[in-house]
Design a protein around this motif. Structure first.
Motif, mmCIF file in Angstrom:
data_model
loop_
_atom_site.group_PDB
_atom_site.id
_atom_site.type_symbol
_atom_site.label_atom_id
_atom_site.label_comp_id
_atom_site.label_asym_id
_atom_site.label_seq_id
_atom_site.Cartn_x
_atom_site.Cartn_y
_atom_site.Cartn_z
ATOM 1 N N VAL A 44 0.875 -1.180 0.000
ATOM 2 C CA VAL A 44 0.000 0.000 0.000
ATOM 3 C C VAL A 44 0.908 1.224 0.000
ATOM 4 N N ASP A 45 0.844 2.009 -1.088
ATOM 5 C CA ASP A 45 1.703 3.179 -1.230
ATOM 6 C C ASP A 45 1.417 4.192 -0.118
ATOM 7 N N LEU A 46 2.406 4.984 0.251
ATOM 8 C CA LEU A 46 2.272 5.929 1.359
ATOM 9 C C LEU A 46 1.097 6.900 1.208
ATOM 10 N N PRO A 47 0.860 7.501 0.031
ATOM 11 C CA PRO A 47 -0.312 8.383 -0.074
ATOM 12 C C PRO A 47 -1.637 7.651 0.190
ATOM 13 N N VAL A 48 -1.719 6.386 -0.210
ATOM 14 C CA VAL A 48 -2.929 5.596 0.058
ATOM 15 C C VAL A 48 -3.071 5.375 1.560
ATOM 16 N N ARG A 49 -1.977 5.089 2.237
ATOM 17 C CA ARG A 49 -2.018 4.912 3.697
ATOM 18 C C ARG A 49 -2.495 6.187 4.385
ATOM 19 N N ASP A 50 -2.006 7.338 3.918
ATOM 20 C CA ASP A 50 -2.414 8.607 4.516
ATOM 21 C C ASP A 50 -3.913 8.841 4.355
ATOM 22 N N ILE A 51 -4.441 8.545 3.181
ATOM 23 C CA ILE A 51 -5.880 8.716 2.940
ATOM 24 C C ILE A 51 -6.669 7.759 3.823
ATOM 25 N N LEU A 52 -6.193 6.527 3.950
ATOM 26 C CA LEU A 52 -6.874 5.551 4.816
ATOM 27 C C LEU A 52 -6.925 6.026 6.264
ATOM 28 N N ARG A 53 -5.843 6.592 6.746
ATOM 29 C CA ARG A 53 -5.810 7.072 8.143
ATOM 30 C C ARG A 53 -6.843 8.163 8.393
ATOM 31 N N ARG B 12 -12.613 4.929 -4.931
ATOM 32 C CA ARG B 12 -11.995 4.501 -6.185
ATOM 33 C C ARG B 12 -10.582 4.058 -5.847
ATOM 34 N N LEU B 13 -10.180 2.899 -6.369
ATOM 35 C CA LEU B 13 -8.877 2.331 -6.092
ATOM 36 C C LEU B 13 -8.208 1.952 -7.407
ATOM 37 N N VAL B 14 -6.961 2.372 -7.583
ATOM 38 C CA VAL B 14 -6.161 1.959 -8.737
ATOM 39 C C VAL B 14 -5.005 1.141 -8.186
ATOM 40 N N TYR B 15 -4.794 -0.033 -8.797
ATOM 41 C CA TYR B 15 -3.764 -0.936 -8.293
ATOM 42 C C TYR B 15 -3.198 -1.772 -9.422
ATOM 43 N N VAL C 183 -3.440 4.364 -5.948
ATOM 44 C CA VAL C 183 -4.317 5.527 -5.914
ATOM 45 C C VAL C 183 -5.576 5.157 -5.141
ATOM 46 N N LEU C 184 -5.960 6.020 -4.215
ATOM 47 C CA LEU C 184 -7.216 5.861 -3.494
ATOM 48 C C LEU C 184 -7.897 7.227 -3.431
ATOM 49 N N GLU C 185 -9.122 7.276 -3.895
ATOM 50 C CA GLU C 185 -9.928 8.486 -3.791
ATOM 51 C C GLU C 185 -11.214 8.126 -3.069
ATOM 52 N N ILE C 186 -11.550 8.911 -2.073
ATOM 53 C CA ILE C 186 -12.770 8.685 -1.303
ATOM 54 C C ILE C 186 -13.865 9.573 -1.893
ATOM 55 N N ASN C 187 -15.011 8.995 -2.146
ATOM 56 C CA ASN C 187 -16.155 9.743 -2.671
ATOM 57 C C ASN C 187 -17.050 10.142 -1.505
#
Length: 79
Positions: free
Chosen positions: A7-16, A60-63, A74-78
């Motif tokens: 899990v890339d660092l920007p994705v981890r930050d969004i998850l937190r 939205r998740l790109v992997y 990539v993770l974007e929260i709607n």
């Protein structure tokens, strides 16, 4: 067969920053991808080999994936 999950660092930050319930749903999805990296609803992304996009009502998740890994980039929260 389970794959290693990266899990890339920007994705981890969004998850937190996500609400607990949404965070749990996304984490479940990521873990499910380690067993089935091409679920129904995942579509090819950007002409990149083994790159997929998964869209739900809430995120939205790109992997990418290979025989031994799944990498979430990539993770974007709607909201």
């Amino acid at each position: 067969m389970k794959r290693l999950l990266h899990v890339d660092l920007p994705v981890r930050d969004i998850l937190r920053q996500a609400a607990l319930g949404l965070r749990a749903a996304i984490a479940d999805t990521l873990l499910d991808l380690t067993e089935d990296p091409e679920p129904l609803g995942a579509t090819p992304y950007g002409g990149i080999p083994d790159a997929l996009e998964l869209r739900t009502d809430t995120f939205r998740l790109v992997y990418t994936h290979g025989p031994d890994h799944v990498s979430a980039w990539v993770l974007e929260i709607n909201t």
